[in-house]
Design a protein around this motif. Structure first.
Motif, mmCIF file in Angstrom:
data_model
loop_
_atom_site.group_PDB
_atom_site.id
_atom_site.type_symbol
_atom_site.label_atom_id
_atom_site.label_comp_id
_atom_site.label_asym_id
_atom_site.label_seq_id
_atom_site.Cartn_x
_atom_site.Cartn_y
_atom_site.Cartn_z
ATOM 1 N N LEU A 86 40.733 45.560 8.226
ATOM 2 C CA LEU A 86 41.496 46.441 7.344
ATOM 3 C C LEU A 86 41.309 47.863 7.839
ATOM 4 C CD1 LEU A 86 40.236 44.948 3.956
ATOM 5 C CD2 LEU A 86 42.337 44.338 5.168
ATOM 6 N N ARG A 87 42.391 48.577 8.052
ATOM 7 C CA ARG A 87 42.291 49.937 8.566
ATOM 8 C C ARG A 87 42.936 50.910 7.588
ATOM 9 N NH1 ARG A 87 43.049 51.701 14.807
ATOM 10 N NH2 ARG A 87 41.355 50.165 14.890
ATOM 11 N N PHE A 88 42.227 52.055 7.364
ATOM 12 C CA PHE A 88 42.704 53.090 6.455
ATOM 13 C C PHE A 88 42.684 54.434 7.173
ATOM 14 C CE2 PHE A 88 40.187 50.023 4.029
ATOM 15 C CZ PHE A 88 41.100 49.584 3.083
ATOM 16 N N ALA A 89 43.554 55.331 6.746
ATOM 17 C CA ALA A 89 43.457 56.733 7.147
ATOM 18 C C ALA A 89 42.660 57.483 6.087
ATOM 19 C CB ALA A 89 44.846 57.338 7.299
ATOM 20 N N LEU A 90 41.886 58.472 6.513
ATOM 21 C CA LEU A 90 41.079 59.282 5.613
ATOM 22 C C LEU A 90 41.546 60.733 5.679
ATOM 23 C CD1 LEU A 90 37.452 57.997 6.366
ATOM 24 C CD2 LEU A 90 38.907 57.377 4.433
ATOM 25 N N ASP A 91 41.767 61.341 4.524
ATOM 26 C CA ASP A 91 42.026 62.771 4.427
ATOM 27 C C ASP A 91 40.820 63.405 3.758
ATOM 28 O OD1 ASP A 91 44.535 62.281 5.438
ATOM 29 O OD2 ASP A 91 45.530 62.327 3.483
ATOM 30 N N THR A 92 40.246 64.430 4.365
ATOM 31 C CA THR A 92 39.072 65.073 3.772
ATOM 32 C C THR A 92 39.292 66.581 3.691
ATOM 33 O OG1 THR A 92 37.983 65.274 5.925
ATOM 34 C CG2 THR A 92 37.492 63.310 4.618
ATOM 35 N N ALA A 93 38.638 67.196 2.716
ATOM 36 C CA ALA A 93 38.650 68.651 2.565
ATOM 37 C C ALA A 93 37.253 69.094 2.161
ATOM 38 C CB ALA A 93 39.668 69.080 1.507
ATOM 39 N N GLY A 94 36.606 69.886 3.023
ATOM 40 C CA GLY A 94 35.273 70.389 2.713
ATOM 41 C C GLY A 94 34.164 69.410 2.947
ATOM 42 N N VAL A 95 34.473 68.211 3.460
ATOM 43 C CA VAL A 95 33.446 67.216 3.768
ATOM 44 C C VAL A 95 33.773 66.575 5.111
ATOM 45 C CG1 VAL A 95 32.865 66.693 1.368
ATOM 46 C CG2 VAL A 95 34.669 65.390 2.511
ATOM 47 N N THR A 96 32.759 66.029 5.756
ATOM 48 C CA THR A 96 32.943 65.249 6.975
ATOM 49 C C THR A 96 32.421 63.841 6.743
ATOM 50 O OG1 THR A 96 30.811 66.030 7.840
ATOM 51 C CG2 THR A 96 32.784 67.244 8.502
ATOM 52 N N VAL A 97 32.949 62.905 7.507
ATOM 53 C CA VAL A 97 32.612 61.494 7.336
ATOM 54 C C VAL A 97 31.463 61.131 8.271
ATOM 55 C CG1 VAL A 97 33.486 59.133 7.358
ATOM 56 C CG2 VAL A 97 35.027 61.032 6.827
ATOM 57 N N ARG A 98 30.482 60.434 7.727
ATOM 58 C CA ARG A 98 29.327 59.996 8.504
ATOM 59 C C ARG A 98 29.170 58.485 8.356
ATOM 60 N NH1 ARG A 98 24.028 62.922 6.770
ATOM 61 N NH2 ARG A 98 25.054 64.657 7.869
ATOM 62 N N ASP A 99 29.088 57.790 9.486
ATOM 63 C CA ASP A 99 28.846 56.345 9.499
ATOM 64 C C ASP A 99 27.354 56.108 9.294
ATOM 65 O OD1 ASP A 99 28.520 53.640 10.100
ATOM 66 O OD2 ASP A 99 30.137 53.649 11.569
ATOM 67 N N ARG A 100 26.999 55.334 8.260
ATOM 68 C CA ARG A 100 25.598 55.074 7.955
ATOM 69 C C ARG A 100 25.349 53.570 7.882
ATOM 70 N NH1 ARG A 100 23.027 53.767 3.592
ATOM 71 N NH2 ARG A 100 24.727 54.238 2.167
ATOM 72 N N ASP A 101 25.049 52.982 9.041
ATOM 73 C CA ASP A 101 24.693 51.559 9.102
ATOM 74 C C ASP A 101 25.724 50.680 8.411
ATOM 75 O OD1 ASP A 101 22.336 52.143 10.496
ATOM 76 O OD2 ASP A 101 21.221 52.462 8.633
ATOM 77 N N GLY A 102 27.004 50.926 8.687
ATOM 78 C CA GLY A 102 28.052 50.100 8.111
ATOM 79 C C GLY A 102 28.578 50.573 6.782
ATOM 80 N N ALA A 103 27.964 51.615 6.212
ATOM 81 C CA ALA A 103 28.485 52.279 5.021
ATOM 82 C C ALA A 103 28.968 53.667 5.450
ATOM 83 C CB ALA A 103 27.413 52.377 3.947
ATOM 84 N N LEU A 104 29.545 54.425 4.518
ATOM 85 C CA LEU A 104 30.045 55.760 4.829
ATOM 86 C C LEU A 104 29.469 56.782 3.857
ATOM 87 C CD1 LEU A 104 33.877 55.072 5.311
ATOM 88 C CD2 LEU A 104 32.125 55.207 7.110
ATOM 89 N N GLU A 105 29.221 57.986 4.373
ATOM 90 C CA GLU A 105 28.897 59.132 3.531
ATOM 91 C C GLU A 105 29.874 60.257 3.850
ATOM 92 O OE1 GLU A 105 24.147 58.979 2.607
ATOM 93 O OE2 GLU A 105 24.806 59.986 4.440
ATOM 94 N N PHE A 106 30.219 61.024 2.822
ATOM 95 C CA PHE A 106 31.075 62.194 2.978
ATOM 96 C C PHE A 106 30.215 63.398 2.624
ATOM 97 C CE2 PHE A 106 33.610 58.506 2.066
ATOM 98 C CZ PHE A 106 34.744 58.624 2.855
ATOM 99 N N VAL A 107 29.831 64.178 3.639
ATOM 100 C CA VAL A 107 28.835 65.228 3.449
ATOM 101 C C VAL A 107 29.474 66.605 3.582
ATOM 102 C CG1 VAL A 107 26.990 63.722 4.284
ATOM 103 C CG2 VAL A 107 28.164 65.239 5.890
ATOM 104 N N ASP A 108 28.906 67.581 2.851
ATOM 105 C CA ASP A 108 29.392 68.953 2.932
ATOM 106 C C ASP A 108 28.719 69.677 4.094
ATOM 107 O OD1 ASP A 108 26.824 69.600 2.086
ATOM 108 O OD2 ASP A 108 27.431 70.147 0.054
ATOM 109 N N GLY A 109 28.964 70.987 4.215
ATOM 110 C CA GLY A 109 28.438 71.751 5.335
ATOM 111 C C GLY A 109 26.927 71.826 5.370
ATOM 112 N N ALA A 110 26.274 71.632 4.224
ATOM 113 C CA ALA A 110 24.819 71.653 4.164
ATOM 114 C C ALA A 110 24.209 70.271 4.378
ATOM 115 C CB ALA A 110 24.358 72.214 2.822
ATOM 116 N N GLY A 111 25.059 69.276 4.665
ATOM 117 C CA GLY A 111 24.556 67.922 4.873
ATOM 118 C C GLY A 111 24.339 67.143 3.593
ATOM 119 N N GLN A 112 24.789 67.685 2.461
ATOM 120 C CA GLN A 112 24.635 67.007 1.172
ATOM 121 C C GLN A 112 25.751 65.989 0.989
ATOM 122 O OE1 GLN A 112 22.276 67.374 -1.238
ATOM 123 N NE2 GLN A 112 23.261 65.878 -2.549
#
Length: 418
Positions: free
Chosen positions: A177-203
């Motif tokens: 299954l493939r999706f497109a992601l739109d983000t604002a103010g966060v970046t996407v991080r791959d975490r062992d098969g899960a995802l995190e959306f983190v801000d500029g401070a890494g939160q």
């Protein structure tokens, strides 16, 4: 006995009213607490301290002269410009967008067409998931939006909760299954098969938990972990477990990254369940090949120096293997995190309570609350001034299917104090 009803795994907090004289109860309290206690004694009815309201907690003055504070793992209330309101996940259409009444993470679902399937937002920062093609108008039912034939042979069901969305993608044939992601103010991080959306401070502001894939309505034994993978900037793929074929159902959880619970499974010993929107589970469904345990963190701030009369954790059990009662245990454990797995689970420090119950199998033993006494744990937390405590739920026999239980995943800790 007074009962407060809420939502989630431990969704009903049983409050034990303890008799006390008015002067003794009032002596060690704040001005707001004294006022509420006096009003409760005058009226003969519980009085809520509005000053104490938070998303996860509330405090009530009892006519008998005690205070009861209830703390949930998931939010029960949302702050609005007009004040605190209960979480409201019922969906409605607003300007061709589908939105819930009140959730702690801002949630929008597609009203059809080219809008993102879902969008999570927090203070101007957001993450949106786009379906690969125009969506039909959804069928709404309470907190659920169903997009029939979102793609040929594929239905998508979105269920909104207090702080996110659980997606079920039902496909007639297996495939990535493939999706497109739109983000604002966060970046996407791959975490062992899960995802995190983190801000500029890494939160981490949002998260997508490990996907779970099985045959539609196939039960616990049918589900296996998949993986999220960022395959290109702005594109993510859900990779299915090896060997899957035929119709599949993929469970995807997108949340604000604040839940304080997780689960571990011996059969998937390296997999994290952090941020899952699924049920909390304890025991085994296959004679011990898969042994599951659940963990929860409770906020104990503000209890330091207070006299604790009693404390309990109460949960809604919604599935048992049969109506024959079997014991389940609640323990004090070490801390948990997004890295917690079966191989990296916290230390089991002390057994707090054991209850023999069976609820949720059928009409003769329907779903119902299960209350564990945790008074020594909370008294110790108050003496030590701890900000939080962690508890673990496990079956007494992890090789006997009759001990298998599922609970809703939102615990409530209830503390009676003077």
């Amino acid at each position: 006995m007074i009962v407060l009803r809420g939502k989630g795994f431990l969704a009903i907090a049983t409050l034990v009213a303890v008799c006390a004289t008015a002067p003794a109860a009032v002596a060690d309290t704040s001005a707001a607490e004294r006022t509420a206690l006096l009003e409760a004694q005058r009226s003969g009815h519980p009085v809520e301290l509005t000053e104490s309201l938070e998303a996860h907690s509330r405090t009530v003055a009892e006519p008998g002269g005690t205070l009861t504070t209830s703390r949930s793992v998931h939010p029960e209330r949302v702050r609005t410009p007009g004040g605190w309101v209960p979480v409201d996940t019922a969906l409605r259409v607003v300007e061709n967008r589908v939105v819930p009444g009140a959730t702690t993470t801002e949630v929008q679902l597609s009203g059809g067409g080219g809008q993102p399937l879902l969008r999570l937002a927090d203070s101007g920062r957001s993450a949106a998931v786009r379906w690969p093609g125009p969506l039909p108008k959804p069928e709404l039912d309470g907190n659920t939006a169903r997009y029939r034939q979102a793609s040929p042979g594929v239905d998508v069901i979105a269920r909104v909760n207090a702080d996110g969305v659980r997606l079920t993608v039902e496909a007639a044939s297996a495939g990535p299954l493939r999706f497109a992601l739109d983000t604002a103010g966060v970046t996407v991080r791959d975490r062992d098969g899960a995802l995190e959306f983190v801000d500029g401070a890494g939160q981490a502001l949002f998260a997508a938990a490990t996907p779970w894939v099985g045959v539609p309505r196939g039960g616990d034994a049918a589900q296996r972990p998949g993986r999220f993978a960022v395959v290109a900037p702005g594109a993510v793929e859900v990779r299915l477990p090896e060997g899957m074929s035929g119709p599949v159902a993929a469970e995807l959880s997108f949340t604000g990254a604040k839940p304080n619970w997780t689960m571990v499974d011996s059969g998937f010993a390296k997999v994290s369940y952090w941020n899952s929107t699924g049920s909390a589970k304890a025991g085994t469904y296959d004679a011990g090949e898969h042994r599951l345990r659940s963990f929860f963190v409770f906020d104990t701030r503000g209890l330091s120096g207070r006299e604790i009369t009693s404390a309990s954790v109460t949960g809604m059990e919604n599935w048992a293997w049969s109506c024959a009662p079997r014991p389940v245990e609640l323990w004090r454990t070490g801390p948990i995190s997004k890295a917690t797995t079966w191989e990296k689970q916290p230390e089991w420090l002390a057994k707090l309570s054991t209850l023999s119950v069976a609820k949720g199998y059928g009409s003769t033993c329907p779903s119902g609350p299960v209350t564990f006494d945790v008074t020594p744990l909370v008294k110790d937390a108050a003496v030590q001034g701890l900000a939080s405590v962690t508890v673990g739920l496990r079956a007494s026999d992890e090789t006997d299917n009759h001990h298998w239980k599922r609970f809703e995943n939102n615990p409530v800790l209830s503390v009676v104090l003077r």
